[in-house]
Design an enzyme around this catalytic site. Sequence first.
Site, short mmCIF file in Angstrom:
data_model
loop_
_atom_site.label_atom_id
_atom_site.label_comp_id
_atom_site.label_asym_id
_atom_site.label_seq_id
_atom_site.Cartn_x
_atom_site.Cartn_y
_atom_site.Cartn_z
N ALA A 66 -20.60 59.92 -17.57
CA ALA A 66 -20.52 59.90 -19.08
C ALA A 66 -20.19 58.81 -19.77
O ALA A 66 -20.48 58.70 -21.00
CB ALA A 66 -19.59 61.47 -19.47
N THR A 67 -19.45 57.88 -19.28
CA THR A 67 -19.04 56.59 -19.83
C THR A 67 -20.38 55.97 -20.11
O THR A 67 -20.52 55.57 -21.32
CB THR A 67 -18.28 55.95 -18.80
OG1 THR A 67 -16.84 56.54 -18.77
CG2 THR A 67 -18.07 54.37 -19.42
N ASN A 77 -10.15 66.32 -23.51
CA ASN A 77 -9.80 66.03 -22.04
C ASN A 77 -8.22 66.19 -21.87
O ASN A 77 -7.90 66.16 -20.78
CB ASN A 77 -10.42 64.82 -21.44
CG ASN A 77 -10.32 63.64 -22.31
OD1 ASN A 77 -10.68 63.38 -23.40
ND2 ASN A 77 -9.71 62.81 -21.39
N GLN A 99 -16.15 67.90 -20.86
CA GLN A 99 -15.15 68.97 -20.42
C GLN A 99 -15.68 70.32 -20.67
O GLN A 99 -14.86 71.21 -20.25
CB GLN A 99 -13.82 68.83 -20.98
CG GLN A 99 -12.93 67.30 -20.88
CD GLN A 99 -12.63 67.51 -19.28
OE1 GLN A 99 -12.22 68.50 -18.76
NE2 GLN A 99 -12.26 66.12 -18.89
N SER A 123 -21.10 65.04 -17.53
CA SER A 123 -20.78 64.24 -16.31
C SER A 123 -20.48 65.22 -15.08
O SER A 123 -20.09 66.38 -15.26
CB SER A 123 -19.49 63.59 -16.47
OG SER A 123 -18.99 62.94 -15.32
N ALA A 124 -21.25 65.00 -14.11
CA ALA A 124 -20.98 65.79 -12.95
C ALA A 124 -19.77 66.15 -12.21
O ALA A 124 -19.74 67.20 -12.06
CB ALA A 124 -22.16 65.25 -11.73
N HIS A 125 -18.99 65.14 -12.20
CA HIS A 125 -17.65 65.14 -11.34
C HIS A 125 -16.75 65.98 -12.16
O HIS A 125 -15.74 66.31 -11.78
CB HIS A 125 -17.15 63.71 -10.93
CG HIS A 125 -16.50 63.14 -11.96
ND1 HIS A 125 -15.26 62.98 -12.17
CD2 HIS A 125 -17.00 62.28 -12.71
CE1 HIS A 125 -14.83 62.06 -12.90
NE2 HIS A 125 -15.89 61.79 -13.69
N THR A 167 -33.02 52.78 -10.51
CA THR A 167 -33.36 53.67 -9.68
C THR A 167 -32.84 54.76 -9.63
O THR A 167 -31.21 54.73 -9.69
CB THR A 167 -33.35 52.95 -8.11
OG1 THR A 167 -34.38 52.04 -8.05
CG2 THR A 167 -33.76 54.12 -6.79
N CYS A 193 -7.20 58.07 -17.46
CA CYS A 193 -7.55 56.85 -18.10
C CYS A 193 -6.29 56.13 -18.74
O CYS A 193 -6.27 54.94 -19.16
CB CYS A 193 -8.56 57.03 -19.20
SG CYS A 193 -9.69 58.07 -18.75
C1 PLP Z 1 -14.18 61.97 -17.84
C2 PLP Z 1 -14.69 61.88 -19.21
C3 PLP Z 1 -15.53 60.94 -19.62
C4 PLP Z 1 -15.95 60.02 -18.50
O1 PLP Z 1 -16.91 60.44 -17.79
P1 PLP Z 1 -17.44 59.49 -16.49
O2 PLP Z 1 -18.41 60.38 -15.95
O3 PLP Z 1 -16.12 59.52 -15.53
O4 PLP Z 1 -17.67 58.19 -16.72
C5 PLP Z 1 -16.06 60.73 -20.93
N1 PLP Z 1 -15.63 61.82 -21.70
C6 PLP Z 1 -14.78 62.89 -21.48
C7 PLP Z 1 -14.18 63.88 -22.42
C8 PLP Z 1 -14.26 63.00 -20.09
O5 PLP Z 1 -13.26 63.87 -19.74
#
Ligand code: PLP
Length: 389
Positions: A73-74, A156, A184, A204-206, A245, A331
């Site tokens: 997501a960054t 977050n 989130q 973001s997947a994680h 890729t 962060c």
């Molecule tokens: C974790 C987070 C991100 C960043 O996502 P990454 O996949 O870790 O780069 C961006 N925005 C929010 C609100 C997040 O919680």
Amino acid sequence: MHTPIYLDYHATTPVDPRVLDAMLPYFGPQFGNAASGTHSFGWQAEGAVELARRRVAALMGASAGEIVFTSGATESDNLAVKGVVGAACEAGHGAPHFITMASEHKAVLDSAHTLEKAGCRVTVLRPRADGLIDLDQLREAIAADTVLVSVMYANNEIGTIQPVREIGAICREKNVRFHCDAVQAFGKVPVNVEADGIDLMSVSAHKMYGPKGVGALYVRRKNPRVAVAAQMDGGGHESGMRSGTLNVPGIVGLGVACEVAAREMAEDHARVSGLRDRLKARLEAELDGVRVHGTMEHRLAGNLNCSFADVEGDALLVGLPELAVSAGSACNSHGGGGSHVLRAIGVEGEWLHSSVRFGLGRFTTGEEVDYAAGRVVEVVRQLRAARPV
Ligand SMILES: *Cc1c(COP(=O)(O)O)cnc(C)c1O
């Protein structure tokens, strides 16, 4: 029960075993490059990527062609903010205006800063004390040269869920594009890019039981078609918006994470919010001077962020090695100055430096929550008793 107990689901989530199982073949025999169009290794990988694309799209009410896979997501936030403003510049809009909020993730705020240095006008709206956007302020901030508004779905740190549908409607009415960082919220609450009026959306997947290092950006293709300037030059993958890729195993994992969320989101939500309420009720019943940050009304199920009077957040964390919680966000855990989100909602003084964020999720148990509550109560009492009078 094993310690430390993981209560930091906003920083990252464990990978769901079903997600891991689905990914494994793509680290092994199915190692093909999704861009190899001349043999079955490539076709298999491409097929897996396209299935994942449909799954991601389905969970947000988009079509598969609107999903751009990224490294997380960054990157999605950078691509959305810099890409839309950059495309407006290329289209001859001069130095366009961008609007965001002070409680956004750093990926958006720092992108805004970069735009500002490049000569763009940037407006950073301050949230209200409850964390919500002031819609009248947003309306007033939108000017003739505004091209993009970026407001996150759910915060977050304090879990506040913004009135996304209203924001989308205002942006639509003013003919301004709306980017939403939904990291989130996606997979936790129902998100629909049509109903919510979202033009670009980062996930973001994680943060949703998938692997780290993979995410997506939704980019609206019609009504209206959104122009995004690529931020990376190369092979022209992902409709030219994101060269590189594809991370096939990661993308497969994101797809399965979405598919599981579609089926289990409602059940997870009910269970997790019950656990969060139980944690909150117990802390408030057994301790004085508990201040919960943000509103309980529009809040992520798994979020509790609170400060304890006369207790340093850092000292509390040091006293709780058996709990994996965070002071502010992951962060922010490297810098001083307190959380920029808490400061944005007007939290000051000792409250600012005594906040603890509890993040609960799919694998959190009632036993873990009860143990955690008991330990927090104990340590807060000890720290208060040890304070010099
Ligand atoms: C974790 C987070 C991100 C960043 O996502 P990454 O996949 O870790 O780069 C961006 N925005 C929010 C609100 C997040 O919680």
